[in-house]
Write a protein that holds these residues in place. Sequence first.
Motif, PDB file in Angstrom:
ATOM      1  N   MET A   1       0.859  -1.168   0.000  1.00 18.64           N
ATOM      2  CA  MET A   1       0.000   0.000   0.000  1.00 18.64           C
ATOM      3  C   MET A   1       0.906   1.232   0.000  1.00 18.64           C
ATOM      4  O   MET A   1       1.857   1.314   0.774  1.00 18.64           O
ATOM      5  CB  MET A   1      -0.903  -0.005   1.232  1.00 18.64           C
ATOM      6  N   TYR A   2       0.615   2.145  -0.889  1.00 18.77           N
ATOM      7  CA  TYR A   2       1.395   3.370  -1.036  1.00 18.77           C
ATOM      8  C   TYR A   2       0.467   4.582  -1.029  1.00 18.77           C
ATOM      9  O   TYR A   2      -0.709   4.469  -1.326  1.00 18.77           O
ATOM     10  CB  TYR A   2       2.145   3.388  -2.380  1.00 18.77           C
ATOM     11  N   ARG A   3       1.059   5.737  -0.740  1.00 16.18           N
ATOM     12  CA  ARG A   3       0.365   6.996  -1.002  1.00 16.18           C
ATOM     13  C   ARG A   3       0.512   7.258  -2.492  1.00 16.18           C
ATOM     14  O   ARG A   3       1.487   6.863  -3.109  1.00 16.18           O
ATOM     15  CB  ARG A   3       1.027   8.166  -0.256  1.00 16.18           C
ATOM     16  N   ASN A   4      -0.453   7.932  -3.079  1.00 17.44           N
ATOM     17  CA  ASN A   4      -0.368   8.272  -4.495  1.00 17.44           C
ATOM     18  C   ASN A   4      -0.466   9.786  -4.644  1.00 17.44           C
ATOM     19  O   ASN A   4      -1.521  10.316  -4.963  1.00 17.44           O
ATOM     20  CB  ASN A   4      -1.478   7.567  -5.275  1.00 17.44           C
ATOM     21  N   PRO A   5       0.645  10.509  -4.399  1.00 19.46           N
ATOM     22  CA  PRO A   5       0.581  11.969  -4.432  1.00 19.46           C
ATOM     23  C   PRO A   5       0.252  12.539  -5.816  1.00 19.46           C
ATOM     24  O   PRO A   5      -0.296  13.631  -5.917  1.00 19.46           O
ATOM     25  CB  PRO A   5       1.969  12.413  -3.977  1.00 19.46           C
ATOM     26  N   ARG A   6       0.567  11.798  -6.881  1.00 22.79           N
ATOM     27  CA  ARG A   6       0.274  12.310  -8.229  1.00 22.79           C
ATOM     28  C   ARG A   6      -1.232  12.370  -8.482  1.00 22.79           C
ATOM     29  O   ARG A   6      -1.706  13.251  -9.177  1.00 22.79           O
ATOM     30  CB  ARG A   6       0.959  11.425  -9.280  1.00 22.79           C
ATOM     31  N   ALA A   7      -1.984  11.415  -7.926  1.00 28.64           N
ATOM     32  CA  ALA A   7      -3.431  11.398  -8.127  1.00 28.64           C
ATOM     33  C   ALA A   7      -4.186  11.947  -6.926  1.00 28.64           C
ATOM     34  O   ALA A   7      -5.403  12.023  -6.949  1.00 28.64           O
ATOM     35  CB  ALA A   7      -3.894   9.962  -8.402  1.00 28.64           C
ATOM     36  N   GLY A   8      -3.455  12.314  -5.887  1.00 31.86           N
ATOM     37  CA  GLY A   8      -4.092  12.775  -4.660  1.00 31.86           C
ATOM     38  C   GLY A   8      -4.351  14.266  -4.644  1.00 31.86           C
ATOM     39  O   GLY A   8      -3.868  15.016  -5.480  1.00 31.86           O
ATOM     40  N   LYS A   9      -5.128  14.678  -3.673  1.00 32.27           N
ATOM     41  CA  LYS A   9      -5.465  16.093  -3.510  1.00 32.27           C
ATOM     42  C   LYS A   9      -4.571  16.760  -2.472  1.00 32.27           C
ATOM     43  O   LYS A   9      -4.124  17.869  -2.651  1.00 32.27           O
ATOM     44  CB  LYS A   9      -6.935  16.262  -3.103  1.00 32.27           C
ATOM     45  N   VAL A  10      -4.331  16.078  -1.335  1.00 31.76           N
ATOM     46  CA  VAL A  10      -3.514  16.669  -0.273  1.00 31.76           C
ATOM     47  C   VAL A  10      -2.179  15.931  -0.184  1.00 31.76           C
ATOM     48  O   VAL A  10      -1.158  16.437  -0.613  1.00 31.76           O
ATOM     49  CB  VAL A  10      -4.263  16.641   1.084  1.00 31.76           C
TER      50      VAL A  10
END
Length: 119
Positions: A1-10
């Motif tokens: 599980m990863y954060r997805n900053p490219r598709a994320g809002k914050v």
Amino acid sequence: MYRNPRAGKVAGVCAGVADYFSVDAWLVRLGMVLGLVFFFPATIIAYIVLAVVLKPQPQGLYESNEEEVFWRSVTTRPDQTLAGLRAKFRDLDREIGAMESAVASREFDLRRQFKDLEK
């Protein structure tokens, strides 16, 4: 599980969770907003912890779309994936057995001897 900053809002936490569970990001974001309305402190703390703990999604995580589809199915339906892999290995085992029997047959040996004589 990863954060997805490219598709994320914050920080990309909702997008990463949505990717992991193969759901639309707007559903996770809606759940986040509802969590903020009803459980504000717990939701904020959970989001901050996930933003710090989860690593950002690496570039080129999957080599192809087929690989991405396969790995996503593993996380969402591991029992079906295991059954599919068993069936593939069973088919491969049958094919290898057929090749072994063809190579070990007398006819194969006889054809090889004829080819050796032709040379």
